[in-house]
Design an enzyme around this catalytic site. Structure first.
Site, PDB file in Angstrom:
ATOM      1  N   CYS A 150       0.795  -1.226   0.000  1.00  0.00           N
ATOM      2  CA  CYS A 150       0.000   0.000   0.000  1.00  0.00           C
ATOM      3  C   CYS A 150       0.830   1.279   0.000  1.00  0.00           C
ATOM      4  CB  CYS A 150      -0.925   0.022   1.206  1.00  0.00           C
ATOM      5  SG  CYS A 150      -1.735   1.609   1.427  1.00  0.00           S
ATOM      6  N   PHE A 151       1.906   1.316   0.776  1.00  0.00           N
ATOM      7  CA  PHE A 151       2.617   2.585   0.917  1.00  0.00           C
ATOM      8  C   PHE A 151       3.577   2.861  -0.237  1.00  0.00           C
ATOM      9  CE2 PHE A 151       0.743   2.474   4.985  1.00  0.00           C
ATOM     10  CZ  PHE A 151       0.737   3.788   5.441  1.00  0.00           C
TER      11      PHE A 151
END
Length: 278
Positions: A150-151
């Site tokens: 996600c990041f």
């Protein structure tokens, strides 16, 4: 004019299934008019890998590694990519789509809700700002993420400090209600994070990892002192009050509410059918 009162719940560290069930229950109760708009803070016990609603487990996740490290695992009702929930403050915001302060578009609603997180970072002394993709290439990157992590890339109105992403959020809209939840990283175990996903080969894994270092960062890498979870809670509590121009009123779930959430957790979010179905 008097400020609007929203409900605030700090549910502490809960199981992955309970966490997702409570977010869903709050959305449901708000859609039925049983509760006002709500902000919730929570943690995870055990530390957990959550995946986005549309992710394919077999293709993207190394479940043996998840089990080997004793992590929890759950599929979120929101989109986005894999998130390792460990040393972080997780938040959720539940508010009606028809709320007078909520823009109709997902992107703009993100901006309004995330203003609370922005103020929280500022209260911790960090110079945070919103990421807005400028070039066509950056916009294309959002539509076609290269990594299951996600990041890996800031999307519209994600929070950024010194050019690196410090909070990741996801949103869903159901029954006329917006649910936005996300992670505010205090510390990050990169080795652990990158051991949980599948890659075509080691070279790709290493390249993504190097990329990641340039794109994501935890709060305690940016400060010269250790920010505790309690400090973070206080800063973001005040941040949401300021950013959304509201008053938060602490609330504890009733026994009947907890029972309802536990049932939903067992029936849905703890089931293989939900977590591995894609």
């Amino acid at each position: 004019m008097e400020k609007e009162k929203w409900r605030f719940i700090d549910s502490g560290d809960c199981s992955p299934a309970f966490n997702m069930a409570l977010d869903e229950a709050l959305l449901e109760w708000h859609s039925e008019g049983k509760i006002p708009p709500t902000i919730r803070f929570y943690g995870w016990n055990p530390p957990t890998l959550s995946i986005g609603y549309f992710q394919k487990v077999e293709k993207e996740i190394d479940m043996e590694a998840v089990q080997k490290h004793g992590l929890g695992f759950v599929r979120r009702p929101t989109g986005g990519r894999g998130v390792l929930h460990d040393k972080e403050l997780t938040y959720s915001v539940i508010v009606s789509e028809a709320h007078p302060n909520m823009p109709q578009t997902v992107t703009e609603a993100y901006r309004v809700i995330s203003q609370g997180i922005l103020e929280g970072f500022r209260l911790l002394g960090l110079d945070a700002y919103f990421a807005v993709p400028k070039t066509e290439e950056e916009k294309a990157d959002l539509k076609n993420p290269r990594s299951a992590v996600c990041f890996d890339a800031p999307s519209w109105y994600e929070l950024v400090v010194e050019g690196r992403k410090v909070a990741g959020s996801a949103q869903t809209r159901q029954k006329g209600v917006i649910l936005q939840h996300g992670s505010i990283l205090l510390d990050l175990d990169e080795d652990l994070l990158f051991s949980l996903f599948r890659y075509p080969n080691e070279r790709v894994k290493e390249r993504l990892r190097q990329n990641f270092k340039n794109k994501a960062v935890a709060i305690n890498e940016l400060t010269d002192r250790k920010v505790t979870i309690e400090e973070a809670k206080e800063a973001f509590y005040k941040g949401f009050e300021k950013g959304l121009d509201i008053i938060l009123e602490p609330y504890t779930l009733s026994d009947a509410e907890v029972e309802y959430v536990n049932e939903l957790a067992q029936k849905k979010y703890a089931s293989d059918e939900w977590n591995f179905r894609r």
